[in-house]
Design a protein around this motif. Structure first.
Motif, short mmCIF file in Angstrom:
data_model
loop_
_atom_site.label_atom_id
_atom_site.label_comp_id
_atom_site.label_asym_id
_atom_site.label_seq_id
_atom_site.Cartn_x
_atom_site.Cartn_y
_atom_site.Cartn_z
N GLY A 39 0.79 -1.24 0.00
CA GLY A 39 0.00 0.00 0.00
C GLY A 39 0.82 1.28 0.00
N LEU A 40 2.11 1.19 0.36
CA LEU A 40 2.93 2.41 0.34
C LEU A 40 3.43 2.70 -1.07
N ALA A 41 3.58 3.99 -1.36
CA ALA A 41 3.99 4.40 -2.71
C ALA A 41 5.52 4.33 -2.85
N TYR A 42 5.98 4.40 -4.08
CA TYR A 42 7.41 4.36 -4.37
C TYR A 42 7.93 5.76 -4.72
N GLY A 43 7.01 6.60 -5.16
CA GLY A 43 7.38 7.99 -5.47
C GLY A 43 6.19 8.87 -5.14
N LEU A 44 6.40 10.17 -5.15
CA LEU A 44 5.29 11.09 -4.85
C LEU A 44 4.31 11.10 -6.03
N ILE A 173 11.68 13.07 -1.07
CA ILE A 173 10.95 11.90 -0.56
C ILE A 173 11.58 11.29 0.70
N VAL A 174 12.78 11.77 1.04
CA VAL A 174 13.54 11.07 2.06
C VAL A 174 12.84 11.03 3.42
N GLN A 180 7.85 4.03 0.48
CA GLN A 180 8.48 2.78 0.94
C GLN A 180 9.81 3.06 1.67
N PRO A 181 10.01 2.48 2.88
CA PRO A 181 11.26 2.71 3.62
C PRO A 181 12.52 2.38 2.80
N LEU A 182 12.46 1.35 1.97
CA LEU A 182 13.64 0.98 1.17
C LEU A 182 14.06 2.13 0.24
N ILE A 183 13.08 2.74 -0.41
CA ILE A 183 13.37 3.84 -1.34
C ILE A 183 13.91 5.04 -0.56
#
Ligand SMILES: [Fe+2]
Ligand SMILES: [Fe+2]
Length: 297
Positions: A39-44, A173-174, A180-183
């Motif tokens: 459910g979390l995004a990878y970018g804005l 995005i940091v 996503q925490p990984l990104i």
């Protein structure tokens, strides 16, 4: 009596100390086995190249997340290509210089960091299970030419174009918990280390502008305008749109005409453009290409 230390050596010495004090090893500092958060995004959302277009409106929420993932991977893939270009340029700096200087030693330290970044981005792409979206063959060939002929302002300016746009997008995005925490962790590592690289390239560019004759300025302006245009055009590989069932040609056209996406590119160039402009490197010839890159806004 010892010789006075030049400004160039002082900057490189400071950056080497910072590298020793604050560096990362993505193998150790990233938990590659941690599950991705559903459910979390990878970018804005608003940074997606199609955000605000009719094509975006017809996508489901899941498809929007999926497209965001492929776009983040596309930017990282372009990052891998750009790092290969930077590494070739830095190798030349090291090859032509004196290894006893802090200047060459810092170029080598930066090379070390870029090799780790490339592995980090590649591992990220593997983890996300998408294709790696490297730029087309012709662009990679042009990159090879650039690494052979770029000198002085067009060498350091090309490095800045390669580093500052992606850096700016990662900074946004940091600290965003919807990503996503990984990104975010990958972005954090990259930002810390790129700050040094940008500082080094900016100092070198300023230094070599003093020695650049007026007649050579046109060449450097044109070379950098081309580089800026190409980099902005390859950030999002049209093949990403296939991941959500869109036609790459149609979606690419929509993205390039999309005012939100143009704004994203302008945002990416927000720090870079005033710096290069003040250095006298944005102007005729090449202004048209800068405008077409959408970095000027
Ligand atoms: Fe990097
Ligand atoms: Fe870098």
């Amino acid at each position: 009596m010892t010789a006075p230390i030049s400004d160039q050596e002082r900057v490189a010495d400071r950056l080497l100390r910072s590298t020793a004090a604050k560096g990362y090893d993505p193998d150790i500092d990233i938990d590659w086995s941690a599950p991705l958060e559903p459910g979390l995004a990878y970018g804005l959302r608003n940074r997606c190249s199609l955000y605000g277009t009719a094509l975006y409106d017809q996508l489901t929420p899941e498809q929007r997340i999926e497209l965001g993932k492929h776009e983040v991977v596309s930017v990282a893939s372009t990052g891998i290509w750009l790092e290969a270009v930077l590494m070739r340029l830095l190798t030349r700096v090291a090859y032509n210089g004196n290894p006893m200087t802090r200047h060459v030693q810092y170029a080598l330290a930066e090379l070390g960091e870029e090799t780790r970044h490339t592995i980090m981005f590649a591992r990220m792409i593997e983890r996300l299970g998408t294709p790696c979206y490297l730029p087309p063959r012709l662009i990679r060939f042009l990159g090879r030419i650039l690494t052979t002929i770029a000198t002085g302002p067009s060498l350091w300016g090309a490095i800045l174009i390669g580093e500052e746009i992606i850096d700016r997008l990662q900074r946004e995005i940091v600290d965003d918990e919807s990503i996503q925490p990984l990104i975010r962790m990958i972005s954090r590592i990259h930002i810390v280390e790129e700050a040094r690289h940008v500082g080094f390239a900016r100092a070198e560019l300023t230094r070599c502008m003093v020695r650049t004759p007026r007649w050579a300025l046109a060449y450097h302006r044109l070379a950098l305008a081309r580089t800026a245009f190409i980099v902005t055009r390859v950030l999002i590989n049209p093949q990403v749109y296939k991941a959500v069932g869109l036609d790459p040609r149609q979606a690419r056209r929509a993205a390039l005409a999309n005012p939100y996406y143009r704004e994203t590119l302008r945002f990416g160039g927000e720090k870079l453009v005033p710096f290069l402009s003040q250095a006298g490197l944005i102007g005729r010839p090449g202004r048209y290409l800068w405008r077409q890159s959408f970095l000027l806004g």
